[in-house]
Motif scaffolding. Sequence first.
Motif, PDB file in Angstrom:
ATOM      1  N   SER A 122       6.318  11.404   1.488  1.00 29.76           N
ATOM      2  CA  SER A 122       6.975  10.396   0.539  1.00 29.76           C
ATOM      3  C   SER A 122       5.824   8.922   1.109  1.00 29.76           C
ATOM      4  O   SER A 122       5.420   8.168  -0.065  1.00 29.76           O
ATOM      5  CB  SER A 122       8.058   9.955   0.924  1.00 29.76           C
ATOM      6  OG  SER A 122       8.817  11.140   0.960  1.00 29.76           O
ATOM      7  N   ARG A 123       5.636   8.855   2.332  1.00 28.02           N
ATOM      8  CA  ARG A 123       4.923   7.575   2.618  1.00 28.02           C
ATOM      9  C   ARG A 123       3.532   7.788   1.861  1.00 28.02           C
ATOM     10  O   ARG A 123       2.724   6.692   1.397  1.00 28.02           O
ATOM     11  CB  ARG A 123       4.924   7.472   3.986  1.00 28.02           C
ATOM     12  CG  ARG A 123       5.977   7.020   4.720  1.00 28.02           C
ATOM     13  CD  ARG A 123       5.923   6.368   5.973  1.00 28.02           C
ATOM     14  NE  ARG A 123       5.175   7.417   6.949  1.00 28.02           N
ATOM     15  CZ  ARG A 123       5.791   8.022   7.800  1.00 28.02           C
ATOM     16  NH1 ARG A 123       7.133   8.330   7.820  1.00 28.02           N
ATOM     17  NH2 ARG A 123       4.865   8.922   8.676  1.00 28.02           N
ATOM     18  N   SER A 126       3.506   6.925  -1.688  1.00 29.13           N
ATOM     19  CA  SER A 126       3.681   5.506  -1.836  1.00 29.13           C
ATOM     20  C   SER A 126       2.654   4.947  -1.853  1.00 29.13           C
ATOM     21  O   SER A 126       2.367   3.811  -2.479  1.00 29.13           O
ATOM     22  CB  SER A 126       5.022   5.128  -1.167  1.00 29.13           C
ATOM     23  OG  SER A 126       4.814   4.154  -0.575  1.00 29.13           O
ATOM     24  N   LYS A 173       0.227   5.192  -4.533  1.00 27.82           N
ATOM     25  CA  LYS A 173       0.784   4.626  -5.739  1.00 27.82           C
ATOM     26  C   LYS A 173       0.272   3.127  -5.680  1.00 27.82           C
ATOM     27  O   LYS A 173      -0.091   2.403  -6.547  1.00 27.82           O
ATOM     28  CB  LYS A 173       2.245   4.694  -5.877  1.00 27.82           C
ATOM     29  CG  LYS A 173       2.710   4.242  -7.117  1.00 27.82           C
ATOM     30  CD  LYS A 173       4.243   4.933  -7.395  1.00 27.82           C
ATOM     31  CE  LYS A 173       5.025   4.274  -8.614  1.00 27.82           C
ATOM     32  NZ  LYS A 173       5.779   3.555  -8.358  1.00 27.82           N
ATOM     33  N   ARG A 174       0.789   2.485  -4.678  1.00 31.75           N
ATOM     34  CA  ARG A 174       0.387   1.038  -4.216  1.00 31.75           C
ATOM     35  C   ARG A 174      -0.904   0.633  -4.266  1.00 31.75           C
ATOM     36  O   ARG A 174      -1.259  -0.484  -4.702  1.00 31.75           O
ATOM     37  CB  ARG A 174       1.386   0.662  -2.998  1.00 31.75           C
ATOM     38  CG  ARG A 174       2.844   0.579  -3.306  1.00 31.75           C
ATOM     39  CD  ARG A 174       3.566  -0.018  -1.786  1.00 31.75           C
ATOM     40  NE  ARG A 174       3.384   1.149  -0.814  1.00 31.75           N
ATOM     41  CZ  ARG A 174       3.005   0.898   0.352  1.00 31.75           C
ATOM     42  NH1 ARG A 174       2.074   0.133   0.610  1.00 31.75           N
ATOM     43  NH2 ARG A 174       3.254   2.303   1.050  1.00 31.75           N
ATOM     44  N   GLU A 224      -1.459   6.254   7.054  1.00 30.83           N
ATOM     45  CA  GLU A 224      -0.763   7.334   6.250  1.00 30.83           C
ATOM     46  C   GLU A 224      -1.737   8.436   5.982  1.00 30.83           C
ATOM     47  O   GLU A 224      -1.580   9.601   6.082  1.00 30.83           O
ATOM     48  CB  GLU A 224       0.157   6.819   5.196  1.00 30.83           C
ATOM     49  CG  GLU A 224       0.990   5.641   5.541  1.00 30.83           C
ATOM     50  CD  GLU A 224       2.206   6.174   6.662  1.00 30.83           C
ATOM     51  OE1 GLU A 224       2.212   7.308   6.964  1.00 30.83           O
ATOM     52  OE2 GLU A 224       3.086   5.360   7.086  1.00 30.83           O
ATOM     53  N   ASP A 239       3.853  13.981  -7.896  1.00 29.23           N
ATOM     54  CA  ASP A 239       5.189  13.530  -7.907  1.00 29.23           C
ATOM     55  C   ASP A 239       6.256  14.143  -8.809  1.00 29.23           C
ATOM     56  O   ASP A 239       6.027  15.415  -9.204  1.00 29.23           O
ATOM     57  CB  ASP A 239       5.235  11.963  -8.310  1.00 29.23           C
ATOM     58  CG  ASP A 239       4.666  11.718  -9.400  1.00 29.23           C
ATOM     59  OD1 ASP A 239       4.472  12.641 -10.374  1.00 29.23           O
ATOM     60  OD2 ASP A 239       4.451  10.529  -9.945  1.00 29.23           O
TER      61      ASP A 239
END
Length: 377
Positions: free
Chosen positions: A107-108, A111, A114-115, A180, A252
């Motif tokens: 998930s990290r 994320s 995406k960011r 990450e 996703d």
Amino acid sequence: MGMDFVVEVKKVEEEEEVESKYLKGVRYLCENNITRVPNKYILPLASRPEKGRKAAAAQTLKLPVIDLAKLRSPGCRLQVLETLAKACENYGFFQVVNHGIDGELVSRMASVGKRFFELPFEERVKYMTSDVRAPVRCGTSVNQVVDSVFYWRDFLKLTCRPLESVLPHWPSSPMDLREEAKSYAERSKSLFLELVEAILDSLGVGTGMLPEFEDGSHLMVVNCYPRCPEPNLTLGMPPHSDYGFLTLLLQDDVHGLQVQCEGEWVTVEPVPDSLVVNVGDHLEIFSNGRYKSVLHRVLVNSIKSRISIASLHSLPVDRMVSPSPELISESNPRLYKDTDFAAFLDYMSSCETKQKNFLDTRKLTHENKRNIKSLEE
Ligand SMILES: O=C(O)CCC(=O)C(=O)O
Ligand SMILES: [Fe+2]
């Protein structure tokens, strides 16, 4: 001369300005809330998603499941290897569950990927280069230098080998990206090695090559497919096969990936906590055609943007890939030429991606087959 010439020059300048706008990527384009797909992204009729049919009407496909927990259990391994072989022969795709990569890390990673695309353009432009050998590369479409029609996709490519020396080149923003992505890359690599061992086992060729894979190439591609006002006119990615040995794909919960199955495009159903794995060109070559590197493409939609993270693993870049001698026989002649990564990169930077062209360039014609055979004798 005179006015006509001036008008002509102005027109060319304007067109160039518009062209350079598209080079900034789909996200940049979408910041102005567009309601139509610009011509640059409109595919010829025959290449559009459903040739007039609604994309939603496409069939969805549940990929064969490979349970890593069962693969690790001596009592079940043989049966799982059989499922794996069938999946690679018939679909070229499977999904892994109980893969052991921590769900929180996944998930990290999703994320932070995406960011990255939510960063201001000025931050992302630092990594935009057309050099396909750069350790970090941000871009749009497939090959923005040569694509005449653009695909509705922005990407960030991170070279993951050798991890410690490429790390300082990776984006420093978002702040947690390096940490990450590094952890995810390490976990993806271990999972790949475990899968390769199973693949070699399933082919019955012994695992002597495993140490070479430990040093193998590893590229992480974060794909971003923004919402598209007219998704039936374009694609996120054209039909293509992946060049490596195996691709481990994290997607996703948004549908988009389609696989060619018996001549039809079928949508891969996203399954939580699983990874989609596909056979790449190198494995098709290594298995002498037994395992299939299958065409896939990506649809976009008007409701939700989509992120996927593809990890492309293979042998070291300078290592020749050839059909395994154990899989060549009188009744099963050699089907492919030797190839290396450099040949693929040269191919990529020189032409527009179309269908399965690269693998086709590695196929032996009957004439070639005879020559190679005589070399082997
Ligand atoms: O976004 C996807 O689902 C697929 C991406 C893909 O095929 C690739 O990066 O090679
Ligand atoms: Fe792909």
